[in-house]
Write a protein that holds these residues in place. Structure first.
Motif, short mmCIF file in Angstrom:
data_model
loop_
_atom_site.label_atom_id
_atom_site.label_comp_id
_atom_site.label_asym_id
_atom_site.label_seq_id
_atom_site.Cartn_x
_atom_site.Cartn_y
_atom_site.Cartn_z
N ASP A 5 7.33 74.78 37.24
CA ASP A 5 8.73 74.52 36.92
C ASP A 5 9.52 74.04 38.14
O ASP A 5 10.44 73.22 38.02
CB ASP A 5 9.39 75.73 36.27
CG ASP A 5 9.35 76.98 37.14
OD1 ASP A 5 8.49 77.07 38.05
OD2 ASP A 5 10.16 77.89 36.90
N VAL A 6 9.16 74.50 39.33
CA VAL A 6 9.82 74.05 40.56
C VAL A 6 9.50 72.58 40.79
O VAL A 6 10.38 71.76 41.06
CB VAL A 6 9.39 74.91 41.77
CG1 VAL A 6 9.91 74.33 43.08
CG2 VAL A 6 9.85 76.34 41.59
N LEU A 7 8.23 72.23 40.65
CA LEU A 7 7.81 70.85 40.83
C LEU A 7 8.50 69.93 39.82
O LEU A 7 9.02 68.86 40.18
CB LEU A 7 6.30 70.73 40.71
CG LEU A 7 5.69 69.36 40.97
CD1 LEU A 7 6.02 68.88 42.38
CD2 LEU A 7 4.20 69.41 40.75
N GLU A 8 8.54 70.34 38.56
CA GLU A 8 9.19 69.54 37.52
C GLU A 8 10.68 69.34 37.82
O GLU A 8 11.23 68.27 37.59
CB GLU A 8 8.99 70.18 36.15
CG GLU A 8 7.56 70.04 35.65
CD GLU A 8 7.30 70.84 34.38
OE1 GLU A 8 8.19 71.60 33.93
OE2 GLU A 8 6.19 70.71 33.85
N HIS A 9 11.32 70.38 38.35
CA HIS A 9 12.74 70.29 38.70
C HIS A 9 12.98 69.14 39.69
O HIS A 9 13.92 68.36 39.54
CB HIS A 9 13.23 71.61 39.29
CG HIS A 9 14.60 71.53 39.89
ND1 HIS A 9 15.75 71.52 39.13
CD2 HIS A 9 15.00 71.42 41.18
CE1 HIS A 9 16.80 71.43 39.93
NE2 HIS A 9 16.37 71.36 41.18
N PHE A 10 12.16 69.07 40.74
CA PHE A 10 12.34 68.04 41.75
C PHE A 10 11.88 66.66 41.27
O PHE A 10 12.39 65.65 41.73
CB PHE A 10 11.61 68.43 43.04
CG PHE A 10 12.34 69.48 43.82
CD1 PHE A 10 13.39 69.15 44.64
CD2 PHE A 10 11.97 70.82 43.72
CE1 PHE A 10 14.08 70.12 45.36
CE2 PHE A 10 12.64 71.79 44.43
CZ PHE A 10 13.70 71.45 45.25
N GLN A 11 10.95 66.61 40.33
CA GLN A 11 10.45 65.33 39.83
C GLN A 11 11.32 64.75 38.71
O GLN A 11 11.17 63.58 38.38
CB GLN A 11 9.01 65.48 39.33
CG GLN A 11 8.02 65.70 40.46
CD GLN A 11 6.61 65.89 39.96
OE1 GLN A 11 6.38 66.34 38.84
NE2 GLN A 11 5.65 65.57 40.80
N GLU A 12 12.23 65.54 38.15
CA GLU A 12 13.08 65.07 37.04
C GLU A 12 13.85 63.80 37.38
O GLU A 12 14.03 62.93 36.53
CB GLU A 12 14.08 66.16 36.63
CG GLU A 12 13.49 67.24 35.78
CD GLU A 12 14.51 68.34 35.49
OE1 GLU A 12 15.63 68.31 36.04
OE2 GLU A 12 14.16 69.24 34.71
N GLU A 13 14.33 63.69 38.61
CA GLU A 13 15.15 62.54 39.01
C GLU A 13 14.31 61.33 39.42
O GLU A 13 14.85 60.33 39.87
CB GLU A 13 16.09 62.94 40.13
CG GLU A 13 17.10 63.98 39.69
CD GLU A 13 18.01 64.40 40.83
OE1 GLU A 13 18.30 63.56 41.71
OE2 GLU A 13 18.43 65.55 40.83
N GLY A 14 12.99 61.42 39.28
CA GLY A 14 12.13 60.29 39.58
C GLY A 14 11.67 60.22 41.02
O GLY A 14 11.59 61.24 41.71
N PRO A 15 11.37 58.99 41.48
CA PRO A 15 10.86 58.81 42.84
C PRO A 15 11.79 59.44 43.88
O PRO A 15 13.00 59.49 43.71
CB PRO A 15 10.81 57.29 43.00
CG PRO A 15 10.68 56.78 41.61
CD PRO A 15 11.48 57.74 40.76
N GLY A 16 11.18 59.90 44.96
CA GLY A 16 11.94 60.56 46.02
C GLY A 16 11.88 62.07 45.92
O GLY A 16 12.54 62.77 46.68
N TRP A 17 11.07 62.59 45.00
CA TRP A 17 11.01 64.04 44.80
C TRP A 17 10.48 64.76 46.02
O TRP A 17 10.92 65.87 46.33
CB TRP A 17 10.21 64.40 43.55
CG TRP A 17 8.78 63.96 43.55
CD1 TRP A 17 8.29 62.78 43.10
CD2 TRP A 17 7.66 64.71 44.03
NE1 TRP A 17 6.93 62.73 43.26
CE2 TRP A 17 6.51 63.91 43.83
CE3 TRP A 17 7.51 65.96 44.59
CZ2 TRP A 17 5.24 64.34 44.17
CZ3 TRP A 17 6.23 66.39 44.93
CH2 TRP A 17 5.12 65.59 44.73
#
Length: 90
Positions: A64-76
């Motif tokens: 869930d932490v990884l998904e949170h940062f990846q939600e906004e796309g590139p630059g995670w």
């Protein structure tokens, strides 16, 4: 033809771990010029760091932490780095 173990050096894994330990130890405060601390103990090697250089690491994160940062796309990865810098007070 017999296998000659006398030509083999030390275990490569042990050699790599020893090399890693040698460059990742911190130099204690109060080191003397003779390579020892003021208490007479051997001085530890300093870790060479170049400002602004990033290192590739393997990091285990909750999904869930990884998904949170990846939600906004590139630059995670940069966003994770910024959050870690903020949490560390850097």
């Amino acid at each position: 033809m017999a296998f000659d173990r006398s030509r083999r050096g030390s275990d490569p894994r042990q050699a790599a771990e020893a090399a890693f330990r040698a460059v990742t130890r911190k130099v204690p405060e109060g080191s003397g010029p003779d390579g020892k601390t003021t208490e007479g103990k051997p001085k530890l090697a300093a870790k060479a760091a170049v400002p602004g250089v990033r290192e590739t690491v393997s990091l285990r994160l909750d999904r869930d932490v990884l998904e949170h940062f990846q939600e906004e796309g590139p630059g995670w990865q940069e966003r994770i780095n910024a959050a870690l810098r903020k949490a560390a007070g850097l």
